[in-house]
Design an enzyme around this catalytic site. Structure first.
Site, PDB file in Angstrom:
ATOM      1  N   SER A 133      -4.762   9.787   4.827  1.00  0.00           N
ATOM      2  CA  SER A 133      -4.873   8.493   5.510  1.00  0.00           C
ATOM      3  C   SER A 133      -3.669   8.172   6.373  1.00  0.00           C
ATOM      4  O   SER A 133      -3.746   7.300   7.246  1.00  0.00           O
ATOM      5  CB  SER A 133      -5.095   7.368   4.488  1.00  0.00           C
ATOM      6  OG  SER A 133      -4.114   7.421   3.466  1.00  0.00           O
ATOM      7  N   ASP A 370       0.393  -2.655  -0.894  1.00  0.00           N
ATOM      8  CA  ASP A 370       0.314  -1.311  -0.300  1.00  0.00           C
ATOM      9  C   ASP A 370       1.618  -1.049   0.441  1.00  0.00           C
ATOM     10  O   ASP A 370       1.843  -1.569   1.535  1.00  0.00           O
ATOM     11  CB  ASP A 370      -0.881  -1.223   0.658  1.00  0.00           C
ATOM     12  CG  ASP A 370      -0.994   0.143   1.334  1.00  0.00           C
ATOM     13  OD1 ASP A 370      -0.125   1.003   1.109  1.00  0.00           O
ATOM     14  OD2 ASP A 370      -1.965   0.333   2.104  1.00  0.00           O
ATOM     15  N   HIS A 373       0.897   2.890   3.304  1.00  0.00           N
ATOM     16  CA  HIS A 373       0.380   2.919   4.675  1.00  0.00           C
ATOM     17  C   HIS A 373       1.207   1.994   5.557  1.00  0.00           C
ATOM     18  O   HIS A 373       2.173   1.380   5.098  1.00  0.00           O
ATOM     19  CB  HIS A 373      -1.100   2.513   4.683  1.00  0.00           C
ATOM     20  CG  HIS A 373      -1.961   3.422   3.872  1.00  0.00           C
ATOM     21  ND1 HIS A 373      -2.432   3.074   2.622  1.00  0.00           N
ATOM     22  CD2 HIS A 373      -2.405   4.669   4.117  1.00  0.00           C
ATOM     23  CE1 HIS A 373      -3.153   4.080   2.132  1.00  0.00           C
ATOM     24  NE2 HIS A 373      -3.143   5.056   3.017  1.00  0.00           N
TER      25      HIS A 373
END
Length: 393
Positions: A133, A370, A373
Site C-alpha cells: 500500500s 495510522d 501510510h
C-alpha cells in the site's frame, strides 16, 4: 610506476596545473545549475551501484532538510484518485501546515514537478508501481500530480485486484499499481496459502511490458498472525511454519532480483526500488526523554517535521537487506532512497483522519492511529518529485 620517457612528458606539469584549475572551477559551479543542465538528457541509472545514490555526482538529492513553502500543495484533496484511507483533509484533519513543506537538498534545488512534461516525455508508455500500500500511496500521488497540471485531459480508471490502471488517453500514458505485498508469489495448496520465496513467475508475467517499473516491499514481512497473508513459507522445496523474517525477505528479494536481471530489458525499461517507508509509532525516536509513560503514544497530534538532516532513530534492518540485494544485481535497480527524509516527517501520517476508521476508532488514537501510510496531498508527492528528477534529469 615511472611514465615512459617521451616528448609529451614535458607537458605533464602544465597539464596538472590546468586540471587543478578546471576542478576548482567545477567545484565553484552550483550543483543546482549542474542538475538543471541535465534537462532533456536521459540518465541510464542501472549502471550505478546502489551505494551511489541518485545524482550523487551532481546533487545528493536524498540528503537535505525540509523547508517551508507556501506554494504547496500542488493539488487538493478533491483529486478524484485519492482513496479514503489517505484523504486526511476529507476526513477531518484540522491542520494544514504539514502540506507546506518542500524537500531541499543540501546544495541544489530539485526541478518542480510538471505533469505536462511527464506526459509528453512518457507519451505512449506505461509506468507500473508494484508492491504494497505504500506503492499504492505513491501511485495515487503521481496520478494527482499529473491530473492537476492537465485537468482537461481524458482519463480512464479501472480499479481491480491485484491490478489497477489509470490511462491518460490523450497521451497514451498508463500508470498502474499491481498489488504484490511480498513481490514473490503466493499459491493456495490444499487450502493453505504458501508464500513461495523462490518463485515470482506468476506475478512477474504482469510486469514484463512496462516501460518504467517501481517496486517496493517491507512492512508486510513483519506482520504476524491474522495480519500476515500466508500460512506457510516454501523455499528450496522445504515448507516452514515461519522463519527469521529478515532471512525470508532477503530470499524473496534475491528471487525478485534474479527475475529482473533475467527478464527485464534494461535498454528500454527503467527499474526503480522504493526504499523502506518508516513508521512513527514510538515517540521515543523523535522526542528527547520520551518514555512509555509519555502522553504521546504515536504520530497522533504531530503537526511539524523534525528539524535537521538526520533521523535520530535506528537504521532500519530491512534497508540493509535491500542494499545488499541491489548491490549484487547484474544491473542494479535505481534506489529511490526516501527512508531518511520520510523519517523526519512524523507529521505526515493519516493518524485518525483516515476514511477507513469508524467514529469509535477515531476516538481511540492510542490504538487506531495510522502512522504507517501518508496523507495525500502529502509526503508521497515529494517521493514523486524525486522519482521525476531521477527519471528525466
Amino acid at each position: 610506476m615511472t611514465p615512459p620517457r617521451s616528448p609529451t612528458h614535458l607537458f605533464l606539469p602544465l597539464f596538472l596545473v590546468l586540471r587543478v584549475l578546471l576542478v576548482s572551477l567545477q567545484w565553484r559551479t552550483s550543483s543546482s545549475a549542474i542538475l538543471m543542465s541535465l534537462k532533456n538528457h536521459r540518465i541510464t541509472h542501472h549502471s550505478r551501484t546502489p551505494t551511489l545514490r541518485a545524482n550523487q555526482t551532481t546533487c545528493p538529492i536524498f540528503s537535505g532538510t525540509w523547508v517551508r513553502d507556501d506554494s504547496l500543495p500542488l493539488y487538493q484533496y478533491t483529486c478524484p484518485f485519492v482513496d479514503p484511507e489517505f484523504n486526511c483533509q476529507m476526513y477531518g484533519r484540522p491542520d494544514s501546515g504539514y502540506l507546506k513543506y518542500r524537500w531541499k537538498p543540501l546544495n541544489c534545488e530539485l526541478p518542480r514537478f510538471s505533469g505536462v512534461e511527464f506526459l509528453e516525455r512518457m507519451r505512449g508508455k506505461t509506468v507500473m508501481f508494484v508492491g504494497d500500500s505504500l506503492g499504492k500511496n505513491q501511485w495515487e500521488s503521481l496520478a494527482c500530480l499529473i491530473y492537476a497540471d492537465t485537468p482537461q485531459t481524458h482519463t480512464q480508471m479501472a480499479r481491480g485486484d491485484p491490478l489497477s490502471t489509470l490511462k491518460f488517453v490523450d497521451y497514451g500514458v498508463t500508470i498502474s499499481f499491481y498489488k504484490a505485498r511480498y513481490l514473490v508469489d503466493i499459491d493456495v495448496v490444499q487450502g493453505r496459502r504458501v508464500l513461495r520465496l523462490d518463485d515470482i513467475s506468476g506475478n512477474g508475467n504482469a510486469w514484463r511490458a512496462a516501460d518504467v517499473l517501481s517496486f517496493n516491499t517491507g512492512h508486510w514481512w513483519s506482520h504476524t498472525g491474522s495480519l500476515q497473508e500466508w500460512d506457510v513459507m516454501e523455499s528450496g522445496g522445504t515448507y516452514y511454519q515461519d522463519m527469521d523474517r529478515g532471512v525470508a525477505m532477503e530470499r524473496a528479494l534475491r528471487t525478485w532480483a534474479k527475475w529482473v536481471d533475467a527478464n527485464v530489458d534494461r535498454t528500454r525499461t527503467s527499474v526503480f526500488f522504493l526504499a523502506i517507508s518508516p513508521t512513527h509509532y514510538n515517540p521515543a525516536e523523535w522526542s528527547a526523554g520520551a518514555t512509555a509513560s509519555t502522553t504521546a503514544k504515536n504520530c497522533y497530534g504531530e503537526t511539524v517535521p523534525m528539524s535537521g538532516t538526520a533521523f535520530p532513530g535506528e537504521y532500519l534492518e530491512q534497508m540493509s537487506v535491500i542494499d545488499e540485494v541491489l548491490k549484487d544485481m547484474h544491473s542494479p535497480a535505481y534506489l529511490l532512497d526516501i527512508t531518511m527524509l520520510s523519517a523526519l516527517r512524523k507529521d505526515g501520517h493519516p493518524s485518525i483522519y483516515s476514511g477507513e476508521l469508524s467514529p469509535q476508532q477515531r476516538a481511540r488514537p492510542d490504538r487506531y492511529a495510522d502512522c504507517s501510510h501518508w496523507c495525500l496531498p502529502g509526503l508521497p508527492d515529494t517521493w514523486n518529485q524525486l522519482f521525476y528528477t531521477a527519471l528525466f534529469y
